[in-house]
Design an enzyme around this catalytic site. Structure first.
Site, PDB file in Angstrom:
ATOM      1  N   HIS A   1      -4.708   1.278   7.539  1.00 27.87           N
ATOM      2  CA  HIS A   1      -3.181   1.614   7.581  1.00 27.87           C
ATOM      3  C   HIS A   1      -2.914   3.014   6.663  1.00 27.87           C
ATOM      4  CE1 HIS A   1       1.343   1.073   7.826  1.00 27.87           C
ATOM      5  NE2 HIS A   1       1.020   1.956   6.882  1.00 27.87           N
ATOM      6  N   GLU A   2      -3.504   2.655   5.517  1.00 24.46           N
ATOM      7  CA  GLU A   2      -3.184   4.045   4.353  1.00 24.46           C
ATOM      8  C   GLU A   2      -4.044   4.902   4.614  1.00 24.46           C
ATOM      9  OE1 GLU A   2      -0.716   3.704   2.573  1.00 24.46           O
ATOM     10  OE2 GLU A   2      -0.393   1.488   3.123  1.00 24.46           O
TER      11      GLU A   2
ATOM     12  N   GLN B   1       2.727   9.823   1.567  1.00 26.40           N
ATOM     13  CA  GLN B   1       4.306   9.144   1.548  1.00 26.40           C
ATOM     14  C   GLN B   1       5.192   9.584   0.413  1.00 26.40           C
ATOM     15  OE1 GLN B   1       2.364   5.167   2.193  1.00 26.40           O
ATOM     16  NE2 GLN B   1       4.288   5.018   3.380  1.00 26.40           N
TER      17      GLN B   1
ATOM     18  N   HIS C   1      -2.840   7.491   6.950  1.00 25.80           N
ATOM     19  CA  HIS C   1      -1.666   8.430   6.506  1.00 25.80           C
ATOM     20  C   HIS C   1      -2.483   9.590   5.980  1.00 25.80           C
ATOM     21  CE1 HIS C   1       2.043   6.306   6.569  1.00 25.80           C
ATOM     22  NE2 HIS C   1       1.523   5.122   5.928  1.00 25.80           N
TER      23      HIS C   1
ATOM     24  N   GLY D   1       0.855  -1.292   0.015  1.00 29.20           N
ATOM     25  CA  GLY D   1      -0.005  -0.060   0.008  1.00 29.20           C
ATOM     26  C   GLY D   1       0.942   1.307  -0.006  1.00 29.20           C
TER      27      GLY D   1
ATOM     28  N   CYS E   1       5.895  -0.301   7.401  1.00 24.98           N
ATOM     29  CA  CYS E   1       5.594   1.069   6.469  1.00 24.98           C
ATOM     30  C   CYS E   1       6.661   1.456   5.726  1.00 24.98           C
ATOM     31  CB  CYS E   1       5.081   1.810   7.478  1.00 24.98           C
ATOM     32  SG  CYS E   1       4.540   3.607   6.647  1.00 24.98           S
ATOM     33  N   LEU E   2       6.557   1.756   4.465  1.00 24.07           N
ATOM     34  CA  LEU E   2       7.634   2.125   3.551  1.00 24.07           C
ATOM     35  C   LEU E   2       8.320   3.445   4.249  1.00 24.07           C
ATOM     36  CD1 LEU E   2       6.243   1.346  -0.014  1.00 24.07           C
ATOM     37  CD2 LEU E   2       7.938   0.044   1.497  1.00 24.07           C
TER      38      LEU E   2
END
Ligand code: ZN
Length: 187
Positions: free
Chosen positions: A142-143, A50, A146, A45, A100-101
């Site tokens: 999760h996204e 991000q 963000h 994702g 997470c990236l």
């Protein structure tokens, strides 16, 4: 085109992202580039904040797990979420190990609802209102965090966060190695 990914400590990750409309410039290309950036980084994702874009756009892509054969199936299940809104949380809360990236090298169990009722626009501007479960619901939550200026470590206990402080500080200072390009935090 691959975008560099911003890391924990970057101010954009703490902003409320803005909704977009159909006229958002270069949207199709941006979505394609976000998928490319996500897969290149082995993510499941990616939210626009991000890549330092404070807009309500998320891409999700994962290979569904098949319990019978214990394998991951092809092709990947993909979802583009534009202006998503969680209408309802469904079912029990469960722990699941997340990463997470934007927070490399940290993986922690996070408690979230198993399902949600979600409203979103897809890349063709079709509106969806669906009850979603499993991996899709997990990644979506999760996204969408963000988009609200939240990251997964915010869900951890104070003790856990204290234990991770040094690692998080390494991310803030750019002392992490990643197989994908990260944009350094401004001083
Ligand atoms: Zn993330």
């Amino acid at each position: 085109m691959l975008y560099p990914i911003i890391g924990y400590g970057h101010p954009t990750l703490r902003k409320q992202a803005q909704p977009i409309d159909k006229d958002y410039p270069g949207l199709d290309q941006l979505i394609a580039d976000m998928y490319e950036t996500m897969y290149n980084a082995d993510g499941v994702g990616l939210a626009a904040p991000q890549i330092d874009l404070s807009i309500q756009l998320v891409v999700i892509g994962f290979r569904p797990y098949d319990e019978k054969t214990d394998t991951y199936l092809e092709p990947a299940e993909e979802h583009t979420l534009i202006n998503p809104e969680i209408l309802e949380f469904i079912g029990e809360k469960q722990y699941f190990n997340e990463g997470c990236l934007s927070i490399p090298d940290i993986h922690e169990d996070v408690l979230r609802h198993e399902g949600i009722r979600l409203r979103w626009y897809d890349e063709k501007w079709q509106i969806h209102e669906e009850e979603i479960h499993g991996m899709f619901a997990r990644v979506a939550q999760h996204e969408i965090d963000h988009l609200k200026g939240k990251v997964f470590t915010d869900h951890l206990s104070t003790i856990r966060k204290t234990m991770l402080k040094r690692k998080l500080n390494d991310v803030i200072c750019g002392r992490v190695r990643t197989a994908y390009r990260m944009k350094p935090n401004k001083k």
